[in-house]
Scaffold this motif. Structure first.
Motif, PDB file in Angstrom:
ATOM      1  N   HIS A  42      50.467   2.433  23.148  1.00 46.05           N
ATOM      2  CA  HIS A  42      51.842   2.421  22.660  1.00 46.05           C
ATOM      3  C   HIS A  42      52.109   3.707  21.887  1.00 46.05           C
ATOM      4  CE1 HIS A  42      55.667   0.958  21.348  1.00 46.05           C
ATOM      5  NE2 HIS A  42      55.332   0.978  20.074  1.00 46.05           N
ATOM      6  N   LEU A  43      53.088   4.479  22.358  1.00 47.12           N
ATOM      7  CA  LEU A  43      53.470   5.702  21.655  1.00 47.12           C
ATOM      8  C   LEU A  43      54.272   5.360  20.408  1.00 47.12           C
ATOM      9  CD1 LEU A  43      54.501   8.259  24.444  1.00 47.12           C
ATOM     10  CD2 LEU A  43      52.820   8.620  22.643  1.00 47.12           C
ATOM     11  N   LEU A  44      53.951   6.065  19.310  1.00 47.62           N
ATOM     12  CA  LEU A  44      54.621   5.832  18.034  1.00 47.62           C
ATOM     13  C   LEU A  44      55.462   7.048  17.680  1.00 47.62           C
ATOM     14  CD1 LEU A  44      51.512   4.452  16.087  1.00 47.62           C
ATOM     15  CD2 LEU A  44      53.288   3.114  17.252  1.00 47.62           C
ATOM     16  N   SER A  45      56.696   6.804  17.310  1.00 46.88           N
ATOM     17  CA  SER A  45      57.572   7.899  16.887  1.00 46.88           C
ATOM     18  C   SER A  45      57.148   8.388  15.507  1.00 46.88           C
ATOM     19  CB  SER A  45      59.029   7.429  16.842  1.00 46.88           C
ATOM     20  OG  SER A  45      59.448   6.985  18.105  1.00 46.88           O
ATOM     21  N   PRO A  46      57.441   9.660  15.188  1.00 48.22           N
ATOM     22  CA  PRO A  46      57.117  10.170  13.854  1.00 48.22           C
ATOM     23  C   PRO A  46      57.810   9.351  12.766  1.00 48.22           C
ATOM     24  CG  PRO A  46      57.698  11.961  15.333  1.00 48.22           C
ATOM     25  CD  PRO A  46      58.022  10.699  16.057  1.00 48.22           C
ATOM     26  N   LEU A  47      57.114   9.124  11.664  1.00 50.26           N
ATOM     27  CA  LEU A  47      57.697   8.369  10.561  1.00 50.26           C
ATOM     28  C   LEU A  47      58.746   9.188   9.834  1.00 50.26           C
ATOM     29  CD1 LEU A  47      54.450   6.735   9.109  1.00 50.26           C
ATOM     30  CD2 LEU A  47      56.170   5.706  10.618  1.00 50.26           C
ATOM     31  N   GLU A  48      58.622  10.509   9.896  1.00 50.99           N
ATOM     32  CA  GLU A  48      59.576  11.397   9.238  1.00 50.99           C
ATOM     33  C   GLU A  48      60.072  12.425  10.254  1.00 50.99           C
ATOM     34  OE1 GLU A  48      57.398  13.140   6.089  1.00 50.99           O
ATOM     35  OE2 GLU A  48      57.062  11.251   5.011  1.00 50.99           O
ATOM     36  N   PRO A  49      61.252  13.013  10.023  1.00 51.99           N
ATOM     37  CA  PRO A  49      61.775  14.007  10.971  1.00 51.99           C
ATOM     38  C   PRO A  49      60.798  15.148  11.247  1.00 51.99           C
ATOM     39  CG  PRO A  49      63.461  13.383   9.389  1.00 51.99           C
ATOM     40  CD  PRO A  49      62.189  12.732   8.929  1.00 51.99           C
ATOM     41  N   SER A  50      60.053  15.555  10.241  1.00 50.17           N
ATOM     42  CA  SER A  50      59.110  16.662  10.413  1.00 50.17           C
ATOM     43  C   SER A  50      57.688  16.161  10.690  1.00 50.17           C
ATOM     44  CB  SER A  50      59.100  17.540   9.157  1.00 50.17           C
ATOM     45  OG  SER A  50      58.727  16.773   8.012  1.00 50.17           O
ATOM     46  N   GLY A  51      57.536  14.850  10.853  1.00 50.91           N
ATOM     47  CA  GLY A  51      56.209  14.279  11.053  1.00 50.91           C
ATOM     48  C   GLY A  51      55.722  14.412  12.486  1.00 50.91           C
ATOM     49  N   LEU A  52      54.521  13.912  12.718  1.00 52.43           N
ATOM     50  CA  LEU A  52      53.895  13.995  14.031  1.00 52.43           C
ATOM     51  C   LEU A  52      53.943  12.634  14.720  1.00 52.43           C
ATOM     52  CD1 LEU A  52      50.732  16.104  13.168  1.00 52.43           C
ATOM     53  CD2 LEU A  52      52.787  16.874  14.366  1.00 52.43           C
ATOM     54  N   PRO A  53      54.016  12.641  16.036  1.00 49.30           N
ATOM     55  CA  PRO A  53      53.973  11.363  16.768  1.00 49.30           C
ATOM     56  C   PRO A  53      52.575  10.757  16.719  1.00 49.30           C
ATOM     57  CG  PRO A  53      53.935  13.190  18.307  1.00 49.30           C
ATOM     58  CD  PRO A  53      54.137  13.794  16.942  1.00 49.30           C
ATOM     59  N   GLY A  54      52.469   9.519  17.120  1.00 49.72           N
ATOM     60  CA  GLY A  54      51.182   8.840  17.101  1.00 49.72           C
ATOM     61  C   GLY A  54      50.956   8.045  18.365  1.00 49.72           C
ATOM     62  N   LEU A  55      49.760   7.523  18.486  1.00 49.67           N
ATOM     63  CA  LEU A  55      49.395   6.689  19.622  1.00 49.67           C
ATOM     64  C   LEU A  55      48.596   5.501  19.109  1.00 49.67           C
ATOM     65  CD1 LEU A  55      49.372   6.349  22.723  1.00 49.67           C
ATOM     66  CD2 LEU A  55      47.203   7.591  22.740  1.00 49.67           C
ATOM     67  N   GLU A  56      49.056   4.292  19.437  1.00 49.76           N
ATOM     68  CA  GLU A  56      48.355   3.077  19.045  1.00 49.76           C
ATOM     69  C   GLU A  56      47.526   2.572  20.220  1.00 49.76           C
ATOM     70  OE1 GLU A  56      50.149  -0.345  16.575  1.00 49.76           O
ATOM     71  OE2 GLU A  56      50.173  -1.083  18.637  1.00 49.76           O
ATOM     72  N   LEU A  57      46.263   2.256  19.938  1.00 55.37           N
ATOM     73  CA  LEU A  57      45.348   1.739  20.951  1.00 55.37           C
ATOM     74  C   LEU A  57      44.992   0.300  20.624  1.00 55.37           C
ATOM     75  CD1 LEU A  57      42.810   4.735  20.949  1.00 55.37           C
ATOM     76  CD2 LEU A  57      44.861   4.529  22.345  1.00 55.37           C
ATOM     77  N   ASN A  58      45.155  -0.575  21.588  1.00 52.22           N
ATOM     78  CA  ASN A  58      44.661  -1.950  21.472  1.00 52.22           C
ATOM     79  C   ASN A  58      43.515  -2.110  22.461  1.00 52.22           C
ATOM     80  OD1 ASN A  58      48.029  -2.496  21.169  1.00 52.22           O
ATOM     81  ND2 ASN A  58      46.687  -3.172  19.543  1.00 52.22           N
TER      82      ASN A  58
END
Length: 516
Positions: free
Chosen positions: A457-473
């Motif tokens: 699951h791709l995660l959007s950045p928490l802040e405008p200048s933040g980095l995206p994330g990836l959640e692994l199950n």
């Protein structure tokens, strides 16, 4: 498939053997067209080949409705669409004048959209084949063949019609370049599924003018560019086979270990699937392609100069970026690899201090004893004196194979939910595992078998200048695990994991944006 695949058996006439087929379009018409005998005004026994051919030959214009019903038996609503489609076909080919406010491209897209509908697809194929068969005007006939070549590249006919279309193209091929092209497009469609997305008008105008070939530049590791020509229906697998052929790679398994990556504005986005049509992917000037080896399971063979140079460029790039995890305290190893790099450049002059700094991974430059490495490198250069540039590149690849993350695609991860590290971690990815390494301690922090992944699951950045994330199950149903990663290349990692899992873990549930 169209209703041609499910017509009543009464449509199959006794004049045709049910055990053998000639697969001519006349045979298809007698089997599947609506009321063909009424059209011929003949009995089955009296139908001659010449008379039967009328069913699939050019129809002259008679008023505004050349046909009253669809050729194939269809529902009333679909039949009306087919009648309108036949009129549009004649307007596109030039047999009728174009309606006010519509040009050639408008008509072309109407026909392509009709053919995209599965219940109309066989009908549209039959209409075009009928109109190019025996057409008296070469210019109009060529337009029809152009349309047929587009149909064959986008949408396959039903399994019932397929052998008849194939036979028609084979019989027309010796005298028709467009027929041979249509045959090639159909073979590619059968193999790769057809190009589903309709192209932009600019591409279609070029196609109709016979200007469908365009130059494509593919970037290779090490700053080398590979130039090739792509056409309307060229797929990624064909370009990879072509490039691997230039490297002397003949093993199909090894070809599959390379991948084309889509680059958007200087950032790699994802690997392309082998069946993807390049003109559907590269739609503007901000996009380009990069080629790199993604899997390292096939034994390496250093029997071709282009092969050696390509692998060397990729391994060298990863090494200098610190992705293979060289050790700051291993002066001898760093000096050896520096010497091989210098020889690999075929430089006749001794390395300068700037050269030496450039031979050390960026992540280690501030940690190492440069004087010690310089002395050791000078010794190595004297020992290796006379070694060719190509031999040095081979030796460099062989030497780096001993480093911890050789053979992995490596990403720099800034934060990991389950780990507390003093700095970024390195994530290594191959077809079996996803591993997380601490570059400082050189220890593995976590390892996940790709077959154990359940969901991404791709995660959007928490802040405008933040980095995206990836959640692994991952894990079993009895012991589910979750981990999230924060890294700039989250989208690329997401799609690369799915690419590597293709065919080996069909149960994974991806969740994220679809990127072109």
């Amino acid at each position: 498939n169209s209703e041609a695949t499910s017509l009543p058996s009464s449509m199959v006439y006794t004049s045709l053997s049910t055990d053998s087929h000639n697969y001519t379009m006349q045979e298809f018409a007698l089997r599947y067209f609506r009321k063909p005998l009424a059209l011929l005004d003949l009995t089955v026994g009296g139908a001659k080949a010449k008379d039967m051919a009328i069913l699939v030959q050019y129809s002259k214009v008679r008023g505004q409705t050349p046909i009253q019903e669809s050729l194939i038996r269809l529902s009333d609503d679909t039949s009306r669409q087919a009648v309108a489609g036949f009129e549009t076909l004649m307007q596109f080919m030039g047999d009728q004048s174009k309606p006010r406010g519509k040009d050639e491209m408008d008509l072309l897209y109407e026909l392509l959209k009709l053919c995209r509908e599965e219940d109309l697809r066989d009908e549209m194929y039959c209409q075009v084949i009928k109109q190019v068969t025996g057409h008296p005007k070469l210019e109009y006939c060529a337009r029809g063949w152009n349309l047929l070549s587009l149909f064959t590249g986008f949408f396959p006919p039903s399994t019932t019609l397929m052998p008849y279309v194939t036979k028609f193209l084979q019989d027309s091929g010796p005298s028709q370049e467009l027929a041979r092209r249509s045959q090639q497009h159909l073979q590619r469609t059968v193999k790769y599924g057809g190009r589903q997305q309709l192209p932009r008008p600019g591409e279609m105008r070029a196609f109709l003018k016979g200007q469908a070939v365009r130059l494509l530049v593919i970037h290779l590791p090490g700053g080398v560019d590979y130039k090739t020509n792509v056409q309307t229906f060229t797929v990624a697998a064909e370009i990879l086979e072509e490039m691997c052929g230039q490297m002397g790679i003949t093993d199909p398994q090894e070809v599959q270990e390379f991948a084309l990556f889509l680059d958007k504005e200087g950032e790699l986005v994802r690997p392309l699937w082998p069946h993807e049509y390049l003109n559907s992917v590269i739609v503007n000037l901000n996009m380009s392609l990069h080629n790199r080896r993604l899997i390292w399971e096939t034994p390496l063979h250093f029997d071709h100069p282009v092969y050696i140079g390509t692998l060397y460029g990729q391994v060298l790039q990863d090494y200098l970026q610190g992705k293979l995890m060289g050790h700051a305290q291993a002066d001898g190893q760093l000096a050896h690899l520096a010497a091989l790099q210098h020889l690999g450049r075929a430089s006749k002059s001794p390395p300068s201090e700037q050269d030496l700094l450039g031979y050390i991974p960026k992540t280690l430059q501030w940690q190492v004893n440069m004087d010690s490495i310089k002395n050791l490198m000078d010794q190595k250069l004297r020992q290796l004196q006379g070694q060719s540039s190509q031999d040095a590149q081979i030796s460099f690849i062989e030497a780096t194979r001993q480093l911890p993350l050789f053979g992995y695609t490596v990403y720099v991860v800034l934060r990991v939910s389950k780990l507390v590290l003093p700095g970024p971690a390195l994530l290594g990815l191959n077809r079996q595992h996803l591993v997380l390494m601490d570059p400082i301690s050189q220890k593995m922090c976590s390892s996940i078998a790709l077959k154990d992944l359940q969901r991404l699951h791709l995660l959007s950045p928490l802040e405008p200048s933040g980095l995206p994330g990836l959640e692994l199950n991952y894990g079993s149903a009895d012991s589910p695990q979750t981990m999230w990663l924060e890294l700039p290349q989250a989208q690329e990692l997401y799609h690369t994991v799915l690419f590597l899992l293709d065919g080996s873990a069909s149960s994974i549930q991806p969740q994220g944006p679809s990127l072109s």
